[in-house]
Scaffold this motif. Structure first.
Motif, PDB file in Angstrom:
ATOM      1  N   TRP A 103      41.997 -57.885  81.674  1.00  0.00           N
ATOM      2  CA  TRP A 103      40.432 -58.024  81.568  1.00  0.00           C
ATOM      3  C   TRP A 103      40.051 -58.321  82.643  1.00  0.00           C
ATOM      4  CZ3 TRP A 103      37.498 -57.978  76.584  1.00  0.00           C
ATOM      5  CH2 TRP A 103      35.882 -58.050  76.943  1.00  0.00           C
ATOM      6  N   TRP A 121      32.251 -62.826  84.666  1.00  0.00           N
ATOM      7  CA  TRP A 121      33.402 -63.665  83.636  1.00  0.00           C
ATOM      8  C   TRP A 121      32.164 -63.536  82.615  1.00  0.00           C
ATOM      9  CZ3 TRP A 121      38.368 -62.518  82.673  1.00  0.00           C
ATOM     10  CH2 TRP A 121      39.722 -62.171  84.195  1.00  0.00           C
ATOM     11  N   THR A 132      34.801 -53.831  80.341  1.00  0.00           N
ATOM     12  CA  THR A 132      34.377 -53.720  78.671  1.00  0.00           C
ATOM     13  C   THR A 132      33.900 -52.891  77.827  1.00  0.00           C
ATOM     14  OG1 THR A 132      32.012 -54.640  78.971  1.00  0.00           O
ATOM     15  CG2 THR A 132      33.409 -56.172  79.567  1.00  0.00           C
ATOM     16  N   PRO A 169      36.302 -58.098  83.974  1.00  0.00           N
ATOM     17  CA  PRO A 169      34.759 -57.946  83.704  1.00  0.00           C
ATOM     18  C   PRO A 169      33.922 -56.131  83.791  1.00  0.00           C
ATOM     19  CG  PRO A 169      35.326 -59.407  85.275  1.00  0.00           C
ATOM     20  CD  PRO A 169      36.394 -58.420  85.172  1.00  0.00           C
ATOM     21  N   GLY A 183      29.502 -61.438  80.720  1.00  0.00           N
ATOM     22  CA  GLY A 183      30.374 -61.057  79.239  1.00  0.00           C
ATOM     23  C   GLY A 183      30.485 -61.671  78.163  1.00  0.00           C
TER      24      GLY A 183
END
Length: 336
Positions: A195, A310, A200, A197, A313
């Motif tokens: 992942w 982080w 996204t 940030p 999001g």
């Protein structure tokens, strides 16, 4: 955003400090601790050991592999540990890939992964709800079994043990857009492998109309250190192995994901080097930028700045692979 501790799976043997890290995480207020499996240690036994030495922290598998067990066997593991821990269990599942399913578990990788996943989850939900005997005439899972090589005497059954919670949280590891979209419909949460940030948008189309309480719980390496490049080396080693070696040259879900995240040429180069036996070169070929954006590495001030990305999001739970208690403590302080 809640914090979790991701312990992963064992290497050559049990990690000497996994239990210590788990109890420290509970003391620091971490919400959850997670174990995993590949082709060595299993996910449920270490989690049970941790459950016996803790009292509050939630317990998750990230991930338990579907090919390792029938769905009813997985449900038995989950409902048993949920009882023993006083309702702290979260079941994270993943399909894995053809290399592991066929090479380690000795069974065919499903021709329709989404259907296989959907049926697996259906059976587990039936066990946990215990509203009647488990029944499914599926393409990959039949209860009772109806194959020509069976006896034809199978009987629909419901669990003897009453599950503690019919709504025990079930999360799925998914990488492809279709698989992620299905996860939002049939599961209680999603366990992303990588992942970023700042990217996204890679997942936006798959994450529309999320149900209330849906968990998005990616893993990230965290380490408080002065030398960022040095701290990124374990991340690059992990990426080199997963991108290069966890899959066939023509079918590697991890490499495909890295490509979708904007590093297609680099992903193919890592694969090429790793599969040619040049593993150290494959690790060096992992871009520092990619390793950095999916991690939290560096001095406290740098981590604090990046942690805010982080927190802004859709991530609900950040599962940290942290090598030491100091890092766990710093992240707990920064996330308050």
């Amino acid at each position: 955003m809640r914090l979790g501790l991701a312990l992963g799976y064992w290497g050559r043997g049990p990690h000497p400090d996994h239990l210590g890290l788990a109890t420290e995480a509970e003391t620091l207020g971490y919400d959850s601790v997670w174990t995993a499996e590949a082709w060595g240690s299993d996910a449920f036994t270490p989690l049970t050991w941790i459950a016996a030495h803790t009292s509050r922290i939630r317990l998750g598998t990230a991930i338990a592999q579907m090919a390792a067990r029938t769905p009813t066997a997985t449900a038995m593991h989950a409902l048993t540990l949920d009882h023993l821990s006083g309702g702290r269990m979260m079941l994270g599942l993943g399909l894995s890939g053809p290399q592991v399913v066929e090479g380690w578990y000795g069974r065919p990788f499903p021709a329709s992964p989404l259907t296989a996943t959907r049926e697996y989850v259906d059976v587990i939900r039936q066990v946990l709800r215990r509203e009647g005997p488990v029944a499914l005439d599926g393409r990959f899972h039949q209860h009772p079994y109806r194959g020509d090589d069976g006896t034809g005497t199978g009987k629909p059954l419901k669990p003897i043990t009453h599950p503690l919670r019919a709504d025990l949280p079930l999360l799925l590891g998914a990488e492809g857009p279709g698989n992620i979209a299905q996860t939002t419909r049939i599961a209680d949460g999603w366990l992303p492998l990588y992942w970023s940030p700042t990217r996204t948008d890679v997942y936006r189309a798959s994450l529309t109309d999320l149900p209330d309480g849906f968990m998005i719980a990616p893993m990230a390496r965290a380490e408080v250190c002065d030398d960022v490049a040095e701290g990124l080396l374990p991340v690059k080693a992990m990426l080199g192995f997963y991108i290069g070696g966890m899959g066939h040259a023509a079918r590697n879900f991890h490499a495909d994901l890295m490509a979708r995240m904007g590093y297609e040429d680099e992903a193919r180069r890592i694969q090429e080097l790793f599969l040619a036996g040049r593993k150290e070169e494959a690790v060096r070929a992992v871009p520092d930028a990619f390793a950095d954006e999916i991690s939290l590495i560096g001095p406290r001030e740098r981590i604090a700045e990046r942690l805010e990305l982080w927190r802004k999001g859709p991530v609900t739970d950040l599962l940290l692979t942290a090598p030491d208690r100091h890092t766990l403590r710093v992240l707990a302080e920064l996330n308050t």
